[in-house]
Write an enzyme that holds these catalytic residues in place. Structure first.
Site: not given
Ligand code: 3H9
Length: 709
Positions: A424, A445, A457, A495
């Site tokens: 992540s 991800h 992602e 993130n």
């Protein structure tokens, strides 16, 4: 004369290419051909009116069949790309009115999806035959709209107001069998060709009967005007609780509530509500997200070759198990690799539990469950996955561990196999450097729960080959995910932006807020979950690990929030062990905890802060402007291709309210100059974290928008 496919096809006229009228004996066949989904563009609307007028004029035509080509979509609705532009005549309501008034029997032959305006034109026909594969629905509500071409008036006349409310305000699609059961279609045929053939037979029969066509507009619902309005009102009250803050569902209910009025009056009422929705900011935001999530996929060049036939997943934790479920759902064989028999059994059981839950809630049958579970097999060593075309690593977030896994995969997997990490936030380039096939290494991800969340992602490392990305993007589509391309920066897109959002939320605790106040301010904004509830769910220990890594080289003058660390030190790891920011007495429902408050107050005292409760607006500004400032940096660094990609990531993966169009679309509606002023203010008050992003400054100066970057 029975319909015969080899009959001479007399082309009456073809000056409107997307719509053709052909004469087959005494039946006119009107065909819409507007790939990819036969949307009702201005040219199609014109073509339809034209074809109807010609068929009406032609005395030799005694009935007509309306169909479309392509098979995927009968008609996917109004052309969404026209929304927001000046209207072009004829409007869809005009076309639908002409169909309704057509003096000869008009039969729809429906194959593929009949959605929104597509269903509306079908309902304006005098009879409907569907193929077994047809799907129906009014998805307008998902675009911030209501059906605006008579759908809210005709549907209740066929299936009753209760069902119509569910269909129109719910926005879900349903199949041909259900459509038949509730009276929307008159007959179901085996496939598209059979539907056309049956429609022809029906058209001929109706013409022979010489009765006036059965127009849905001429039917009545069984309720009185007052009781239909009351049912709709009660339904609206429920919607206000289920879908707070949304305009379109309420307008859907109000419009359908008018179905007991004389038809023309109901349609006028519907039109006014449709136009109100069309002008709303929510409609603009939702249409933006519709296109953002589709355009994101255009970052990847269509892949040639490199078919993925079998996939292996390394690591059977919640994420790994969720990923194998995604693959099996799409009919792909998936091998789960774990270090030993015990861990493997646990991983396979997690996947089984997902299917058991679905079976128990009636979403799949026992045999479907068994079929999908058969696609999932286990392996206890790398030898068992050496033949896979793609290997997705889903082991804990630790760079050394990941490097070891990748080095081993590189040695043991077949040449040409793609190696992807579900990290992540860790660097893909660094992971790839542990292998000798760097062009074949990328990030995939997934978002928890992997079997449900739409976002994927796809992370491009420095040496990742474009073909690797394309092959992964094709697989993403196959397993029902929306792929978004992200650069190899810590945290990628999602993130990376979430870190400052979470950080400010935590500073707010030290300044005087409680977790519940922050969470409720963000939920009122429309977030699916507040930041503290989300952190409890993902684990305080995980949050801490990421933070320690991100802040390893942080200059001393950056202030550091302390609550997360205190929770970790107190052994409060989040929902998984019953206590984090909240307490979870039943294992899942958060309740406020005085012990957390004591830790928060301790953190405030250590930083010498006099606690003051912030307002909901202050909470939102701090959390969201921090996120947007970071979004501006991510954009100018090229980590995200465009602002719309960030919006797609946030709406599909982070519970950002779709009705606000994602953070960057929302920022454009607030204005860069206003946001910059607030960011500057926070920079003064809260310190170095808030340094304004150069792109935000440029946009503020030029009165520009993120959408234009
Ligand atoms: C409406 O009807 C209002 C009326 O009640 C009243 C009016 C007065 N228009 O999704 P895909 C494009 S509102 C324009 O990847 P799939 C899409 O952008 C409308 N374009 O394929 C994409 O383009 P590109 C109510 C549209 O197989 C390409 O088609 N209807 C439209 O996964 C392929 O799309 C809806 O909300 C459109 N209506 O799914 C239905 N629809 O290739 C919206 C699609 O350039 N559409 N495109 O990226 C869908 O739900 C799905 O597209 C569908 C196919 C299920 C049809």
């Amino acid at each position: 004369m029975p319909y015969n496919i080899s009959m001479r096809r007399a082309i009456v006229r073809s000056d409107s290419p997307p719509v053709r009228l052909r004469k087959r004996g005494d039946v006119g066949l009107v065909t819409i051909a507007n790939p990819p989904v036969n949307a009702l563009s201005a040219a199609v609307r014109r073509g339809l009116l034209n074809a109807l007028a010609l068929a009406e004029e032609d005395a030799k035509i005694r009935a007509a069949v309306l169909t479309s080509s392509g098979g995927k979509a009968f008609v996917a609705g109004a052309d969404i790309s026209e929304f927001g532009s000046p209207p072009v005549a004829p409007s869809l309501p005009e076309v639908v009115a002409a169909m309704d008034a057509f003096s000869k029997p008009l039969v729809a032959a429906i194959d593929g999806v009949a959605m929104g305006g597509g269903l509306e034109i079908a309902l304006a026909c005098h009879c409907r035959v569907a193929s077994k594969n047809a799907r129906f629905g009014f998805p307008e509500v998902n675009l911030g709209l209501i059906p605006g071409a008579g759908g809210t008036q005709r549907l209740p006349r066929l299936c009753g107001i209760g069902r119509a409310l569910e269909i129109i305000a719910g926005g879900q699609s349903f199949g041909a069998a259900r459509a038949m059961e509730i009276g929307i279609v008159d007959e179901v045929a085996a496939n598209g060709a059979a539907a056309v053939k049956t429609a022809f037979a029906r058209a001929k029969r109706l013409a022979a009967e010489k009765k006036p066509p059965r127009r849905v507009s001429g039917l009545r619902i069984k309720e009185s005007a007052a009781s239909a309005a009351r049912i709709a009102e009660e339904y609206s009250e429920r919607l206000k609780k289920q879908k707070p803050g949304l305009l379109a569902p309420l307008c859907c209910a109000r419009a359908a509530g008018g179905a007991a009025l004389p038809f023309a009056e109901g349609v006028r009422h519907e039109r006014a509500l449709f136009l109100q929705c069309m002008r709303s900011q929510q409609r603009k935001a939702l249409v933006h997200i519709f296109f953002a999530s589709r355009n994101a996929a255009k970052a990847f060049v269509p892949a040639k070759g490199g078919e993925i036939v079998s996939v292996a997943v390394v690591g059977g934790g919640t994420m790994g198990a969720g990923i194998v479920v995604c693959l099996a759902d799409a009919g792909l064989p998936a091998i789960l690799l774990e270090a030993d028999a015990d861990a493997l059994a646990k991983g396979l059981n997690r996947a089984r539990a997902v299917y058991e839950h679905r079976r128990q809630s009636g979403r799949i049958s026992e045999s479907e469950m068994r079929q999908r579970l058969r696609l999932i097999t286990g392996a206890k060593d790398y030898g068992g996955i050496g033949g896979a075309d793609l290997i997705i690593e889903a082991v804990p977030e630790n760079m050394d561990l990941k490097k070891r896994v990748f080095a081993e995969l590189d040695r043991r997997c077949k040449p040409g196999a793609i190696l992807a990490s579900n990290t992540s936030s860790l660097g893909i380039g660094e992971i790839a450097a542990a292998t000798k096939r760097r062009g074949l290494v990328a990030g995939m991800h997934f978002f928890a729960p992997a079997q449900r969340m739409k976002l994927l992602e796809i992370v491009r490392g420095k040496e990742t080959a474009p073909k690797t990305l394309s092959v992964i993007a094709r697989l993403a589509k196959q397993i029902g995910k929306t792929p978004v391309l992200a650069g190899d920066s810590p945290g990628f897109i999602g993130n990376r932006l979430y870190a400052p959002y979470g950080r400010e939320a935590e500073f707010l605790l030290e300044e005087g807020a409680t977790p519940a106040q922050v969470d409720s301010a963000m939920r009122d904004f429309g977030m699916a979950m507040g930041p503290f509830r989300a952190r409890d769910l993902s684990g305080i220990d995980n949050g801490r690990n990421i933070r320690l890594r991100d802040w390893a080289n942080l200059p001393a003058h950056y202030p550091r929030p302390r609550v997360l660390e205190k929770l970790f030190q107190a052994g409060r790891l989040g929902q998984k062990n019953g206590a984090g920011y909240y307490r979870y007495p039943d294992g899942k429902t958060p309740v406020n905890d005085p012990k957390t408050l004591a830790l928060i107050k301790q953190a405030s005292a250590e930083r010498g802060i006099h606690r003051q409760k912030p307002s909901a607006r202050q909470i939102r500004e701090r959390c969201l402007y921090a996120l947007i400032n970071e979004g501006a940096k991510v954009l100018s660094e090229g980590v995200a291709r465009c602002a719309a990609d960030i919006d797609a990531v946030y709406v599909l993966g982070y519970g950002f309210p779709a009705r606000r169009g994602g953070p960057m679309f929302w920022a454009d509606s607030v204005g860069a100059a206003f946001i910059l002023e607030r960011v500057k203010q926070f920079h003064k008050e809260c310190g170095e974290w808030w340094k304004p992003a150069p792109l935000l400054q440029q946009l503020a100066k030029a009165n520009g928008k993120f959408a234009e970057v």
